[in-house]
Scaffold this active site. Structure first.
Site, PDB file in Angstrom:
ATOM      1  N   SER B  19       0.853  -1.183   0.000  1.00 60.39           N
ATOM      2  CA  SER B  19       0.000   0.000   0.000  1.00 60.39           C
ATOM      3  C   SER B  19       0.892   1.236   0.000  1.00 60.39           C
ATOM      4  O   SER B  19       1.767   1.378  -0.850  1.00 60.39           O
ATOM      5  CB  SER B  19      -0.943  -0.068   1.212  1.00 60.39           C
ATOM      6  OG  SER B  19      -1.878   0.965   1.184  1.00 60.39           O
ATOM      7  N   HIS B  46      -2.336  -0.938  -3.605  1.00 63.17           N
ATOM      8  CA  HIS B  46      -3.315   0.153  -3.500  1.00 63.17           C
ATOM      9  C   HIS B  46      -2.687   1.364  -4.150  1.00 63.17           C
ATOM     10  O   HIS B  46      -1.503   1.598  -4.014  1.00 63.17           O
ATOM     11  CB  HIS B  46      -3.584   0.534  -2.047  1.00 63.17           C
ATOM     12  CG  HIS B  46      -4.126  -0.581  -1.212  1.00 63.17           C
ATOM     13  ND1 HIS B  46      -4.112  -0.534   0.144  1.00 63.17           N
ATOM     14  CD2 HIS B  46      -4.704  -1.758  -1.555  1.00 63.17           C
ATOM     15  CE1 HIS B  46      -4.670  -1.631   0.632  1.00 63.17           C
ATOM     16  NE2 HIS B  46      -5.027  -2.409  -0.372  1.00 63.17           N
ATOM     17  N   ASP B 138      -5.051  -4.099   5.573  1.00 65.38           N
ATOM     18  CA  ASP B 138      -5.379  -4.995   4.473  1.00 65.38           C
ATOM     19  C   ASP B 138      -4.272  -6.048   4.405  1.00 65.38           C
ATOM     20  O   ASP B 138      -3.104  -5.748   4.639  1.00 65.38           O
ATOM     21  CB  ASP B 138      -5.464  -4.202   3.153  1.00 65.38           C
ATOM     22  CG  ASP B 138      -6.115  -5.030   2.038  1.00 65.38           C
ATOM     23  OD1 ASP B 138      -6.630  -6.119   2.321  1.00 65.38           O
ATOM     24  OD2 ASP B 138      -6.100  -4.564   0.880  1.00 65.38           O
TER      25      ASP B 138
END
Ligand SMILES: C[S@@+](CC[C@H](N)C(=O)[O-])C[C@H]1O[C@@H](n2cnc3c(N)ncnc32)[C@H](O)[C@@H]1O
Lengths: 274, 196
Positions: B19, B46, B138
């Site tokens: 991310s 992400h 996540d």
């Protein structure tokens, strides 16, 4: 039997039950996302197992409605992928102009945002009065919403931006009227549209089209089912008709790869080779 | 742990989640991968929408692996790195990928959890999951699925990460087999293919 094997068995029984009782055939949908959605529904219904879900949907049609909505993944927006709509204007509309009357199939239209985007584009290209868009989906609930032509006001800013990026030539706000937190699109746009329920897996060819737009629908099918549905789409196109898929869909992996020539490889626009 | 015999990592699959700070971290890992020994790699990163294929181009400049944005139903082939396209979930099927527009999972699309869980489901103990820098959690659920299936969990040492929260979350949940710096992660992946 391992947990995984048991789950496979329960899943197969559920899909068979849904197919036999309700006619929806999800047996050849891609497993990865199918499993996620089924388990989501199991959890939302407060159940523990896929077998539990099977019992519920067989005895409670409303639970089936909810499952169907999960299976639909009707996520959509207007002028999604603006470069696609720009390519439609530049590369596809000139071919459509050569026909006196044009039939378009918007397969898997969800709540209609894509259909309205198309209607706006075609009107701006001066084709509004000689085109009919057949917009179909397997799910009645989303079709009902599509027919209303009512969308959320909140999203209009993004849609305006994407409309312009997609080659839009007018003031986007001229196409709708706001009421409260929603907007209603110009009802004369809907005059070119026919909404109908059609399931790509279980229903047959119903007309012959100059352009078929089927974006982000077949990603939920496994390879064999994709091949089958590609057969249906191919048979539903006129000679040299145009097929448009989603940005990340490929025809290369299907048995129909050779039936088309690429009109725009980036935008996934193909033309029937003969 | 069983090692599948094969020429190039066999039926193994490496799944990577990253991310905040991930572009550079993923690039650093990929830079050291050997296309002749690394299994195929799938990446959920992400990101703000960088635009079509921008991430693939940025990463391709740093590695000898072939970097592509995954297409729906693309075959999983050795020597290749598959990126989740912006705004789609990247899911693993048997021998190929599938894409999905399901709603974001815990605010993310692509979701690292979704990638890891689907990989664990199909590849079981042959999955190697790699969790890198990020400012959320996540990947932790996905790691749990990977561990349950008998796969291998490699987690970036949070002290070397731009943002430590994401790897720290998986470590705190007791899911990391090994906590490593980025070069050591690449070396561990290369070793998989070599250890036949
Ligand atoms: C993600 S939406 C795509 C909407 C739009 N085409 C787009 O790209 O923005 C997928 C739609 O496909 C429909 N669908 C799924 N399976 C179908 C089937 N077998 N036949 C017809 N429609 C189907 C779903 O109900 C859903 O509305």
């Amino acid at each position: 039997m391992t947990r995984g094997e048991l789950e496979k068995l329960e899943l197969r029984l559920l899909l068979d039950a849904v197919h036999q009782h309700y006619g929806y055939d999800f047996r050849d949908y891609a497993r990865s996302s199918l499993r996620r959605r089924i388990w989501r529904r199991v959890a939302e219904e407060g159940l523990q197992t896929i077998s539990g879900l099977q019992e519920r949907v067989l005895h409670d049609p409303e639970a089936m409605e909810r499952l169907l909505l999960d299976m639909s993944i009707s996520v959509t927006s207007m002028f999604r992928d603006p470069s696609f709509f720009a390519a439609l204007r530049e590369k596809v509309v000139p071919m459509l102009r050569t026909y006196p009357f044009v039939r378009i199939w918007n397969a898997g239209c969800a709540t209609g945002e894509e259909t309205y985007s198309l209607a706006i584009l075609l009107r701006e290209e001066g084709m509004g009065d000689r085109v009919r868009i057949y917009a179909t989906d397997m799910n009645d609930t989303v079709l009902r919403r599509a027919k209303e032509g009512v969308f959320s006001l909140e999203r209009m800013q993004d849609y305006t931006r994407d409309y312009i990026r997609g080659g839009g030539q007018a003031a986007f706000s001229d196409y709708y009227k706001a009421f409260g937190d929603r907007v209603r699109f110009d009802p004369t746009l809907a005059e070119t549209m026919v909404f109908a329920r059609h399931n790509l897996v279980t229903d047959v060819r119903f007309n012959e089209f100059h352009l078929i737009i089927c974006r982000n629908v077949m990603i939920y099918f496994d390879q064999a089912l994709q091949d089958r549905v590609h057969g249906l789409l191919y048979d539903s196109l006129v000679r040299f008709g145009t097929l448009a898929l989603g940005h990340k869909e490929s025809i290369r992996f299907t048995t129909h790869a050779d039936a088309y020539v690429e009109l725009d490889p980036q935008e996934k626009i193909f033309r029937r080779a003969a | 742990m069983t090692v599948m015999p094969s020429e190039s990592g066999g039926r193994r699959l490496v799944v990577v989640g990253a991310s905040w700070g991930g572009l550079d971290a993923v690039g650093t890992v990929l830079a050291d991968l050997d296309p002749d020994s690394s299994p195929p790699v799938a990446v959920a990163q992400h990101r703000a929408d960088l635009g079509e294929d921008a991430l693939a181009r940025a990463l391709q400049g740093r590695t000898r692996m072939r970097v592509v944005e995954a297409h729906d139903k693309a075959a999983i082939e050795p020597g290749a790195v598959y990126l989740a396209p912006p705004d789609y979930h990247l899911l693993v099927e048997d021998g190929h990928f599938a894409l999905s527009l399901e709603p974001p999972v815990r605010y993310s699309r692509p979701s690292i959890d979704a990638l890891f869980e689907s990989a664990a489901d199909v590849y079981g103990e042959s999955v190697v999951a790699v969790l890198l820098t990020g400012a959320n959690d996540d990947g932790t659920r996905g790691m749990r699925a990977v561990k349950r299936a008998g796969g291998l969990a490699l987690v970036q040492d949070p002290s070397t990460a731009v943002r430590p929260e994401m790897p720290a979350s998986a470590i705190a949940a007791g899911l990391a087999d090994r906590v490593l710096g980025l070069p050591a992660i690449a070396a561990a992946i290369n070793d998989l293919g070599a250890a036949v």
